[in-house]
Design a protein around this motif. Sequence first.
Motif, PDB file in Angstrom:
ATOM      1  N   ASP A   1      42.396 -41.418  18.079  1.00 29.65           N
ATOM      2  CA  ASP A   1      43.656 -42.091  18.416  1.00 29.65           C
ATOM      3  C   ASP A   1      43.732 -43.472  17.758  1.00 29.65           C
TER       4      ASP A   1
ATOM      5  N   GLY B   1      43.830 -32.420  30.460  1.00 29.60           N
ATOM      6  CA  GLY B   1      43.751 -33.670  31.210  1.00 29.60           C
ATOM      7  C   GLY B   1      43.931 -33.543  32.712  1.00 29.60           C
TER       8      GLY B   1
ATOM      9  N   THR C   1      36.002 -36.492  27.050  1.00 35.26           N
ATOM     10  CA  THR C   1      37.115 -37.056  27.815  1.00 35.26           C
ATOM     11  C   THR C   1      37.562 -36.115  28.952  1.00 35.26           C
TER      12      THR C   1
HETATM   13  N1  PSU Z   1      46.366 -39.407  28.848  1.00 36.10           N
HETATM   14  C1  PSU Z   1      46.099 -38.840  30.070  1.00 36.10           C
HETATM   15  N2  PSU Z   1      45.264 -37.761  30.082  1.00 36.10           N
HETATM   16  C2  PSU Z   1      44.709 -37.230  28.914  1.00 36.10           C
HETATM   17  C3  PSU Z   1      44.987 -37.833  27.653  1.00 36.10           C
HETATM   18  C4  PSU Z   1      45.825 -38.923  27.697  1.00 36.10           C
HETATM   19  O1  PSU Z   1      46.596 -39.310  31.100  1.00 36.10           O
HETATM   20  O2  PSU Z   1      43.975 -36.229  28.983  1.00 36.10           O
HETATM   21  C5  PSU Z   1      44.406 -37.261  26.353  1.00 36.10           C
HETATM   22  C6  PSU Z   1      45.215 -37.774  25.159  1.00 36.10           C
HETATM   23  O3  PSU Z   1      45.728 -36.657  24.481  1.00 36.10           O
HETATM   24  C7  PSU Z   1      44.222 -38.522  24.299  1.00 36.10           C
HETATM   25  C8  PSU Z   1      42.968 -37.769  24.570  1.00 36.10           C
HETATM   26  O4  PSU Z   1      44.577 -38.548  22.947  1.00 36.10           O
HETATM   27  O5  PSU Z   1      43.046 -37.575  26.011  1.00 36.10           O
HETATM   28  C9  PSU Z   1      41.728 -38.530  24.094  1.00 36.10           C
HETATM   29  O6  PSU Z   1      40.720 -37.636  23.742  1.00 36.10           O
HETATM   30  P1  PSU Z   1      39.519 -38.142  22.794  1.00 36.10           P
HETATM   31  O7  PSU Z   1      38.902 -39.272  23.560  1.00 36.10           O
HETATM   32  O8  PSU Z   1      38.574 -36.967  22.645  1.00 36.10           O
HETATM   33  O9  PSU Z   1      40.137 -38.565  21.514  1.00 36.10           O
END
Ligand code: PSU
Length: 295
Positions: A135, A28, A254
């Motif tokens: 999530d 992230g 993401t």
């Molecule tokens: N919050 C942040 N930065 C991040 C994330 C959360 O400020 O990178 C992460 C979390 O772990 C969340 C994930 O579950 O991004 C989402 O990824 P995806 O959309 O692939 O589920």
Amino acid sequence: MRLHPEVSEAITQKKPVVALESTVITHGLPRPTNLELARQLEATVREAGAIPATIAILKGQVTVGLSGVELEAIAHDESADKASLWNLGALVAQSKSAGTTVAATAFLAHKVGIQVFATGGIGGVHPLPYDESADLLELSRTPIMVVSAGPKSILDLAATMERLESLGVALLGYKTDFLPAFHSPISPYKLPTRVESPGEAARAFQAAQELGLPGAVLVLNPVSQGLDFAQVEGWVSQATQEAARSGVQGKALTPFLLSRLAELSGGQTVEVNLRLLQENARLAAEIAGAQANTP
Ligand code: PSU
Ligand code: MN
């Protein structure tokens, strides 16, 4: 599965504990900011009177409560994977290291008896092409309190709100009537509930538990100094188009969008991301404290 002795003792003695996720560390944020942030979050939780438990997969071992050395290792490890529910078992079986997403962290924290968890922003429904974070479903079936600054601004907020409602995830606006949108403290979407204090949030969770509701209680904490909603929307739509054009998809989406936003905003989104993570860690520790004091 391995628990840090301090964490397992705190859980047994019903002292306040706050789980912290690690995908924000591995995927992230840019290095070396990621490690500084990870350390600061733990320090913030301690200052606010709770025990931090950062969760990650280290060489196949689910680790709840990383040591200083382990935190460094996962922050430096560029080959670390992103653990969600669909790959968690395999990562363990194959002795891999990974940051845990909100979905994986909520699952693991609940499993070891931690009731409060802090993150930056939760995943949700992306604008087309269809992509929805695990999530959401995990939050619908895991009774834990999750403090975030809202769904990440890279998402389709209207669709994400609808899914949260239909999945039955409890939403509490922390001193706000409107959904905070991660980098922006406010969005046009009205929340069903507002709470004014950590104690009130803890009581809402307690009531949900007594009723036997299956899902999470999401505490939505608006960032104190954020960015303008329309401005962020502009960067997001550019980054989303670029992702579609270059075929970025799946779990890479993401992280790609977050790093493009950082570039397009000249670093402003990272600065806000760091601030909101700290603020959420603090609030989560206060809620865990309030909860430990409720009979
Ligand atoms: N919050 C942040 N930065 C991040 C994330 C959360 O400020 O990178 C992460 C979390 O772990 C969340 C994930 O579950 O991004 C989402 O990824 P995806 O959309 O692939 O589920
Ligand atoms: Mn996805």
